[in-house]
Design an enzyme around this catalytic site. Sequence first.
Site, mmCIF file in Angstrom:
data_model
loop_
_atom_site.group_PDB
_atom_site.id
_atom_site.type_symbol
_atom_site.label_atom_id
_atom_site.label_comp_id
_atom_site.label_asym_id
_atom_site.label_seq_id
_atom_site.Cartn_x
_atom_site.Cartn_y
_atom_site.Cartn_z
ATOM 1 N N GLU A 132 -37.770 -45.628 11.897
ATOM 2 C CA GLU A 132 -36.723 -46.092 12.891
ATOM 3 C C GLU A 132 -36.419 -44.916 13.679
ATOM 4 O O GLU A 132 -36.200 -44.879 14.826
ATOM 5 C CB GLU A 132 -35.543 -46.573 12.061
ATOM 6 C CG GLU A 132 -34.206 -46.942 12.938
ATOM 7 C CD GLU A 132 -33.124 -47.554 12.058
ATOM 8 O OE1 GLU A 132 -33.483 -48.474 11.239
ATOM 9 O OE2 GLU A 132 -32.163 -47.005 12.125
ATOM 10 N N LYS A 155 -37.262 -49.112 2.170
ATOM 11 C CA LYS A 155 -36.270 -49.253 3.141
ATOM 12 C C LYS A 155 -35.952 -47.742 3.758
ATOM 13 O O LYS A 155 -35.607 -47.663 4.948
ATOM 14 C CB LYS A 155 -34.955 -49.696 2.425
ATOM 15 C CG LYS A 155 -33.739 -49.620 3.510
ATOM 16 C CD LYS A 155 -33.791 -50.762 4.709
ATOM 17 C CE LYS A 155 -33.121 -50.660 6.002
ATOM 18 N NZ LYS A 155 -31.842 -49.809 5.939
ATOM 19 N N SER A 181 -32.267 -54.770 5.814
ATOM 20 C CA SER A 181 -32.354 -54.255 7.383
ATOM 21 C C SER A 181 -32.249 -55.178 8.428
ATOM 22 O O SER A 181 -32.497 -56.290 8.334
ATOM 23 C CB SER A 181 -33.564 -53.365 7.857
ATOM 24 O OG SER A 181 -33.677 -53.020 9.057
ATOM 25 N N HIS A 229 -38.670 -47.350 6.164
ATOM 26 C CA HIS A 229 -38.307 -47.777 7.377
ATOM 27 C C HIS A 229 -37.439 -47.159 8.293
ATOM 28 O O HIS A 229 -37.571 -47.180 9.207
ATOM 29 C CB HIS A 229 -37.641 -49.359 6.849
ATOM 30 C CG HIS A 229 -37.323 -50.020 7.906
ATOM 31 N ND1 HIS A 229 -35.906 -49.705 8.349
ATOM 32 C CD2 HIS A 229 -37.594 -51.033 8.624
ATOM 33 C CE1 HIS A 229 -35.612 -50.443 9.337
ATOM 34 N NE2 HIS A 229 -36.377 -51.469 9.335
ATOM 35 N N ASN A 230 -36.409 -46.453 7.601
ATOM 36 C CA ASN A 230 -35.338 -45.814 8.260
ATOM 37 C C ASN A 230 -36.147 -44.487 9.009
ATOM 38 O O ASN A 230 -35.757 -44.243 10.087
ATOM 39 C CB ASN A 230 -34.119 -45.401 7.406
ATOM 40 C CG ASN A 230 -33.150 -46.713 7.320
ATOM 41 O OD1 ASN A 230 -33.899 -48.009 7.330
ATOM 42 N ND2 ASN A 230 -32.028 -46.577 7.555
HETATM 43 C C1 6PG Z 1 -31.395 -51.107 9.244
HETATM 44 C C2 6PG Z 1 -30.731 -49.693 9.611
HETATM 45 C C3 6PG Z 1 -29.384 -49.402 8.797
HETATM 46 C C4 6PG Z 1 -28.652 -47.897 9.167
HETATM 47 C C5 6PG Z 1 -28.425 -47.862 10.665
HETATM 48 C C6 6PG Z 1 -27.663 -46.280 10.873
HETATM 49 O O1 6PG Z 1 -32.392 -50.931 8.891
HETATM 50 O O2 6PG Z 1 -30.585 -52.021 9.455
HETATM 51 O O3 6PG Z 1 -31.605 -48.712 9.244
HETATM 52 O O4 6PG Z 1 -29.573 -49.666 7.636
HETATM 53 O O5 6PG Z 1 -27.868 -47.790 8.409
HETATM 54 O O6 6PG Z 1 -29.603 -47.987 11.241
HETATM 55 O O7 6PG Z 1 -28.427 -45.330 10.436
HETATM 56 P P1 6PG Z 1 -28.109 -43.920 10.845
HETATM 57 O O8 6PG Z 1 -26.378 -43.775 10.713
HETATM 58 O O9 6PG Z 1 -28.837 -42.992 9.812
HETATM 59 O O10 6PG Z 1 -28.814 -43.656 12.169
#
Ligand code: 6PG
Length: 464
Positions: free
Chosen positions: A182, A175, A121, A178-179
């Site tokens: 996010e 991960k 990430s 995490h997303n």
């Molecule tokens: C990270 C992000 C990354 C992710 C983008 C776009 O941790 O660096 O999570 O892995 O691919 O943020 O994600 P989306 O296109 O689903 O918004």
Amino acid sequence: MGTMGANLALNFADNGGFTVALSNRTVEKAYGVRDDNPGLAERLVPTDSIEHFVATLKAPRVVVLMVNAGKPVDDQIALVLPHLEAGDILIDAGNADFNDTVRRERAVQGTGIHFVGMGVSGGEEGARHGPSIMVGGDRAVWERLKPLLEPIAAKFDRVPCVDWLGPDGAGHFVKTIHNGIEYADMQMIAEIYGILRDALGLQAREMADIFADWNTRDLQSYLIEITAAVLAERDPETGGPLVDVIVDEAGQKGTGRWSVIEAQKLGVGATTLEAAVSARGISSRREERAEASRLFDGVKVARAEFHMSREGLAELEAALVTAKIIAYAQGYATLAEASAEFQWDLPLGQIARIWRAGCIIRSRFLDDITRAYEAGAVVNLLQAPSFQARIEAGQEALRRVVAKAALAGIPVPALAAALSYFDDYRRARGTTNLTQGQRDLFGAHTFHRLDREGTFHHQWPKIG
Ligand code: 6PG
């Protein structure tokens, strides 16, 4: 050699001091990465074919794949695997559905080749200068990878933000969560932006200052920092705020959705994460929304009760902090459940520790999560004493913001989901006793009684 792959290769060469063989479907791209980085050219070795690439690597080899999730990963594995031998390590460093990672790891079992699912990430910058790295797979393989990954990982207080988190798909699962977090973080920020814009009528520049101010206290984080930066940016074409000309349709590559699917499969209510994923879905139906806005133009809503005062802004700030704690509690509850279900023994405190730098959700707040886990067993973050006190302090602000937004007709799906989750979670006597009664009536699904042990079925009156 997409942006992420190229940056990761440069990071290995630059911060790791390693010589890196480069391979790309379009061969010229690999050469381009070397030629565009003359300072690192000696350590970047473009190759012309998979055979050439594998032959260039010193055995036992470490191969890092950085391609889009899904079929491209399987295609690349099929291409490279026949050239690898026992002892080699094949790493998928892209985002992946952890179920695919488990499958791919099983597929190489018995060959002596190791497959590692590794979450990375930090976006482009992170990949280049120091990402947060979540490693899964065989623990013994991690010991071999550690000296390669520690130099390229982000550092928090000089401690590398990389660790082995558990076997098979554990790294990619973490991960994914995490997303999910996010997405929730970003959605809640967008909802507060909606209140500032639509209820208080603020301009992007003014909002940038508010977020920049919030970034000095509890909310201090990369996402709040970039929110201020995005709001402050001018459009070179119109001279106005760039954010004002960006179409309100959010893209998504699937990781947020995976997090919610897995939470559902595990029976964890990650409602704030779900709301965030759904909000992106609704956002992409732009024309439909435009039509609905005409249809319901006459719907009366109360005059917004939000105030542009120090107290008013403090209330929004406190609401966001509180909802954020709840969202993280949901993410962590999903991790805890997965850990038990898949017998991963995930180091939950350590996960927060390696998220403190490098990754997209990096923030001051993660330090508090680490400390909460260090302080003793945590059933749910909401019950950890430090967070309990913060929730108690902030819950009224969250209530007020959600209630006022509802009356004013301003959507706050993630904030509202956080509040409802909290209220559901803190209620000893819920309402699913009624649901159980219904289930037993129409399907003899049985129920338990408060006053007696056992499983019961009642002869309900016949309906219809
Ligand atoms: C990270 C992000 C990354 C992710 C983008 C776009 O941790 O660096 O999570 O892995 O691919 O943020 O994600 P989306 O296109 O689903 O918004």
